[in-house]
Scaffold this active site. Sequence first.
Site, PDB file in Angstrom:
ATOM      1  N   GLY A  97       0.766  -1.174  -0.081  1.00 20.86           N
ATOM      2  CA  GLY A  97      -0.101   0.037   0.143  1.00 20.86           C
ATOM      3  C   GLY A  97       0.793   1.140   0.023  1.00 20.86           C
ATOM      4  O   GLY A  97       2.068   1.291   0.284  1.00 20.86           O
ATOM      5  N   GLY A 164       0.542  -8.728  -4.681  1.00 22.10           N
ATOM      6  CA  GLY A 164       0.765  -9.939  -5.527  1.00 22.10           C
ATOM      7  C   GLY A 164       1.880  -9.749  -6.468  1.00 22.10           C
ATOM      8  O   GLY A 164       2.645  -9.189  -6.720  1.00 22.10           O
ATOM      9  N   ASP A 189       5.723  -5.702   5.657  1.00 17.45           N
ATOM     10  CA  ASP A 189       6.334  -7.026   6.010  1.00 17.45           C
ATOM     11  C   ASP A 189       6.305  -8.140   4.921  1.00 17.45           C
ATOM     12  O   ASP A 189       7.164  -8.911   4.572  1.00 17.45           O
ATOM     13  CB  ASP A 189       5.460  -7.812   7.033  1.00 17.45           C
ATOM     14  CG  ASP A 189       3.997  -7.909   6.884  1.00 17.45           C
ATOM     15  OD1 ASP A 189       3.221  -6.835   6.308  1.00 17.45           O
ATOM     16  OD2 ASP A 189       3.569  -8.701   7.452  1.00 17.45           O
ATOM     17  N   ASP A 219       0.516   1.690   8.914  1.00 16.86           N
ATOM     18  CA  ASP A 219       0.130   0.783  10.090  1.00 16.86           C
ATOM     19  C   ASP A 219       1.307   0.846  11.192  1.00 16.86           C
ATOM     20  O   ASP A 219       0.701   0.354  12.409  1.00 16.86           O
ATOM     21  CB  ASP A 219      -0.104  -0.498   9.792  1.00 16.86           C
ATOM     22  CG  ASP A 219      -1.479  -0.705   8.801  1.00 16.86           C
ATOM     23  OD1 ASP A 219      -1.959   0.403   8.608  1.00 16.86           O
ATOM     24  OD2 ASP A 219      -1.848  -1.827   8.037  1.00 16.86           O
ATOM     25  N   TYR A 371      -8.132   6.620   2.052  1.00 14.72           N
ATOM     26  CA  TYR A 371      -6.715   6.557   1.554  1.00 14.72           C
ATOM     27  C   TYR A 371      -6.054   8.003   1.799  1.00 14.72           C
ATOM     28  O   TYR A 371      -4.937   8.041   1.679  1.00 14.72           O
ATOM     29  CB  TYR A 371      -6.923   6.454   0.064  1.00 14.72           C
ATOM     30  CG  TYR A 371      -7.248   4.835  -0.015  1.00 14.72           C
ATOM     31  CD1 TYR A 371      -6.250   3.737   0.072  1.00 14.72           C
ATOM     32  CD2 TYR A 371      -8.708   4.493  -0.513  1.00 14.72           C
ATOM     33  CE1 TYR A 371      -6.725   2.655  -0.290  1.00 14.72           C
ATOM     34  CE2 TYR A 371      -8.840   2.947  -0.604  1.00 14.72           C
ATOM     35  CZ  TYR A 371      -7.767   2.373  -0.263  1.00 14.72           C
ATOM     36  OH  TYR A 371      -8.389   1.025  -0.555  1.00 14.72           O
ATOM     37  N   MET A 372      -6.844   8.902   2.404  1.00 19.06           N
ATOM     38  CA  MET A 372      -6.661  10.414   2.349  1.00 19.06           C
ATOM     39  C   MET A 372      -5.170  10.496   3.380  1.00 19.06           C
ATOM     40  O   MET A 372      -4.269  11.260   3.370  1.00 19.06           O
ATOM     41  CB  MET A 372      -7.529  11.190   2.850  1.00 19.06           C
ATOM     42  CG  MET A 372      -8.788  11.495   1.754  1.00 19.06           C
ATOM     43  SD  MET A 372     -10.010  12.529   2.087  1.00 19.06           S
ATOM     44  CE  MET A 372      -9.221  13.988   1.890  1.00 19.06           C
TER      45      MET A 372
END
Length: 462
Positions: A97, A164, A189, A219, A371-372
């Site tokens: 992400g 992926g 990770d 995160d 997503y902001m």
Amino acid sequence: ARFAWSEEEPYQHKITGVDIVRIHHLSELGFASKRVSNRRSFGYAKFIGANECVLGDIVLREAAEPTTLKAYMRAGPRATLHFDPSETRVAIVTCGGLCPGMNSIIKNLVTTLKGHYGVSKIYGIRGGYRGFTSVGWDAPLLLTEETVDAAHRQGGTILGTSRGGFDAEKIVEWLRAKRVDQLYVIGGDGTHRGAYKLSELCIEKGLNIAVAGIPKTIDNDIGVIDRSFGFMTAVSEAVRAISAARVEAECNAPNGVGVVKLMGRNAGFLAAYATLASQDVDLCLVPEVPIDLVGPGGVLNHIERVIDAKGHAVVVVAEGAGEELLGVSAVTDAGGNRQLPPVGEWLCDKIKDHFKHEGKEATLKYIDPSYMVRSVPADASDSYLCMTLAHASAHGAMAGYTGFTVGLVNNRTVMVPIPELAKASPRAMAAHGRTWERVVSITGQPASQNSLAKPLPGTTKI
Ligand SMILES: Nc1ncnc2c1ncn2[C@@H]1O[C@H](COP(=O)(O)OP(=O)(O)OP(=O)(O)O)[C@@H](O)[C@H]1O
Ligand SMILES: O=P(O)(O)OC[C@H]1O[C@](O)(CO)[C@@H](O)[C@@H]1O
Ligand SMILES: [Mg+2]
């Protein structure tokens, strides 16, 4: 080390030694080294010695048994380079992400590798691990100091990212065909697990290639390190959403409730830190602590009590909270991450139902900044961190280290073997730890939330 806590109670720490967590060096694995002297030091900074290290845990606890301290290798320029910079070819890839600062890392890798070391070629792989196998518009870019000049001012990654599409054989074959000497992998990770497989496969195939990781995640769920770059920028953005929720809750009668959903799949660090930084939150729900919904100690009664006392309430919920009540989905994304139930909407419905049941009305405003919080450029503090991490990574790979990643440990940059980091990731907030204790104390939410807490595997003390 001898310390006296008090005249009456002297205490002696028994430290038997320091264990340095070593990373692989290509020459120790039998690969030919160019042994070029690192002349490009600016002359006033010292090179880092092979045994220079940073202690992993700097808190000395009282222990009955003698303790051996764990330490990590200090990052920074080495006197001897494994690669001859003028012949060195590099590839950079970003995966997973988005996270504030990815572009700062790319820019600082390019400026230090090109400007400081003078490497010959830098490939920018497009769209994550998939980009190694693509042909067409998304074929790799050639990165120069000019092409990355303004990159750090933009959010996202100029290279693109994906989940992926990891194929170790094909990626290593691409590195071999392009005669790449160093691969820099920026990701979370999952990305690091892939990077380690690549470093091992290169060794197995006799390829003299250094693979270096740079941990990225909003995160903050990567173990060992103090914090990952971009996390505090995301916290600042999350605080803006909480401020909006507070304004809406304060101004909308009757019984204003502002609910903010924040990212945080397995770890509630973003929700917890934003709660602590904003000081406006009355209830914070995280994946690490099961939700106690009803009953006198439940969160619905808590919200009602807060509104009775001050007229409004602000709630923060991490996207991974409440799976124990909503169920765990079997559906996963391309990276193997499971789909999460809609905990924000579910909580809003529960709050409205509760007020209705009590014969009251709740005016609820739901904010999902989604997503902001992660698509913005890094703030000053994260930009600084990105610069230090990119330099640490480049110095390590130029010196010939492989299968390592970099990070802050006790505010110093270190190199960590990727398996050590992967073992401790994803990490979660300690459900009985100090951060959660602070959250409970700041929000005033029921302490039963705390006592119900279930420590998760991989939980750290943070
Ligand atoms: N165990 C693994 N082995 C090899 N590759 C992996 C592994 N796990 C994930 N990957 C690959 O790493 C890339 C990113 O993985 P993932 O979606 O798990 O994100 P991440 O790096 O953990 O970042 P985020 O913080 O966004 O979750 C994907 O291309 C995925 O295929
Ligand atoms: O929709 P995407 O891109 O898979 O990303 C969402 C996930 O990525 C993260 O931001 C981690 O990078 C998580 O907090 C979130 O669950
Ligand atoms: Mg991940």
